[in-house]
Design an enzyme around this catalytic site. Structure first.
Site: not given
Length: 408
Positions: A75-77, A79, A194
């Site tokens: 997921y947001s890793m 980014k 965010y």
């Protein structure tokens, strides 16, 4: 890039092996009582893996264990990876941080800011400041996520079909154009929130490079670093290594979710903000590249000054997220933490109220995954599991306590 394994005696790199085992002793009960399906923890110092442990199952029903090559939705890793891609293009002179995003994505030419009113009749005004590349990298653009449930603007996102993703069949380009039509939560650069900003950056990478995001990341980051298992989907041969996704029930116990095999096909919406699948070993290589200032095993993705610039606090006046941000996640201590170009950055370890070092940079994923890089201690940590949402348990703060107490 070979088998993931411990490569040194912890004491040789200044870590206490008995104290490192406290990580395992603390997190094993999370599996035993059903809070987590399984997990993997990796601690590296001075370029050597000093601790690697796994416990529990990647799929509880079958009993298949978490193993070093287990595949996880990060997921947001995603980014930080997309942010690195943007800065690679920056280093090539193809964009500037001060560029209005509309220079590359024309849909952002006439963005508006929400002022007041309900979702069925919002009052908006033209933005006084254009959304710039820098705003996207720092989450100061005024964009939001639909799942936040804190404002009229994120309700407008949900009404448009954007909750935890994009409507079925919608492409990244179509989603970005639609977001540009929705009002901003605030004037760009005036607050931190965010948002889908990193997905917009993924589209920026496509337009500036002339390549689909999956191809660019594969050719310019994953293959050069030997991140052979990282991508937006997996082939059938690797399906057995994929961890099942779980959500927390009202008792905060893990229950399986049916993803209907979504990970086995190329998504129409390539989410640079949250769409990647990876392994602990692959993400370890990414953190090592960052720790070494943009280079690993003779492959350089970024210059050391660029990495240093990305991982300093970019919030105006040196503010932290508590002062400048709109807190979203209960498990993130906002005091003493700023934000750089794609990373949270510890600016004041005392105000942070968690063992850490000034200059440590990090982020995590919605399924409770986490990583951080501490240049002062030459330390990197990766934690993998698969439980939504990420604030179900205090995994990240406890992990920091347990890692730092093991430093000699």
């Amino acid at each position: 890039m070979g088998e993931l394994k411990v490569t040194c005696d912890p004491e040789d790199v200044g870590l206490d092996s008995a104290r490192l085992r406290r990580i395992d002793a603390h997190f094993a009960p999370y599996v035993d009582d059903g809070r987590l399906p399984g997990w993997l923890a990796l601690v590296s110092r001075r370029g050597e893996i000093a601790h690697l442990s796994a416990y529990g199952s990647r799929d509880v029903a079958s009993g298949a264990p978490v193993e070093p090559d287990t595949l996880f939705r990060i997921y947001s890793m995603s980014k930080p990876i997309t942010s690195v891609a943007v800065m690679m293009l920056y280093e090539e002179g193809l964009l500037e941080l001060t560029d209005p995003v509309s220079r590359h994505l024309p849909a952002f030419a006439d963005v508006r800011v929400y002022e007041k009113g309900p979702t069925f009749s919002p009052v908006t005004r033209p933005a006084a400041e254009p959304v710039r590349v820098w705003h996207l990298l720092t989450h100061t653009s005024g964009l939001v996520y639909g799942f936040q449930h804190v404002s009229v603007v994120d309700e407008l996102y949900r009404r448009a079909g954007f909750d935890r993703g994009a409507p079925r069949g919608m492409s990244l380009a179509e989603a970005v154009d639609r977001w540009a039509e929705l009002p901003l939560l605030f004037e760009p650069g005036t607050q931190w929130n965010y948002s889908v900003a990193t997905d917009v950056l993924g589209r920026l990478v496509e337009v500036v490079s002339g390549r689909p995001l999956d191809e660019f990341l594969s050719e310019r980051i994953f293959r050069p670093l030997g991140m052979d298992d990282t991508g937006f989907w997996i082939d059938g041969e690797r399906a057995g290594r994929m961890a099942t996704l779980y959500s927390a029930d009202r008792h905060r116990r893990a229950v399986p979710m049916d993803t209907r095999g979504a990970e086995l096909r190329r998504p129409s919406f390539l989410s640079g903000g949250g769409g990647l699948i990876s392994t602990a070993g692959d993400y370890h290589r990414f953190t090592q590249m960052l720790l070494r200032g943009g280079e690993l095993d003779g492959v350089r993705l970024l210059g050391p000054r660029t990495v240093a610039y990305m991982t300093r606090n970019h919030l105006p006046g040196g503010a932290d997220l508590e002062e400048f941000g709109r807190p979203v996640f209960a498990e993130v201590p906002y005091a003493g933490v700023g934000f750089g170009l794609g990373f949270a950055v510890v600016r004041d370890a005392a105000r942070h109220r968690t063992l850490s070092s000034a200059g440590e940079f990090s982020w995590g994923g919605a399924a409770s995954t986490a990583f951080w890089v501490d240049p002062a201690e030459e330390l990197t940590v990766v934690f993998m599991t698969q439980l939504l949402p990420s604030d179900t348990h205090p995994i990240r703060s406890r992990l920091r306590q347990l890692v730092y107490q093991a430093l000699l």
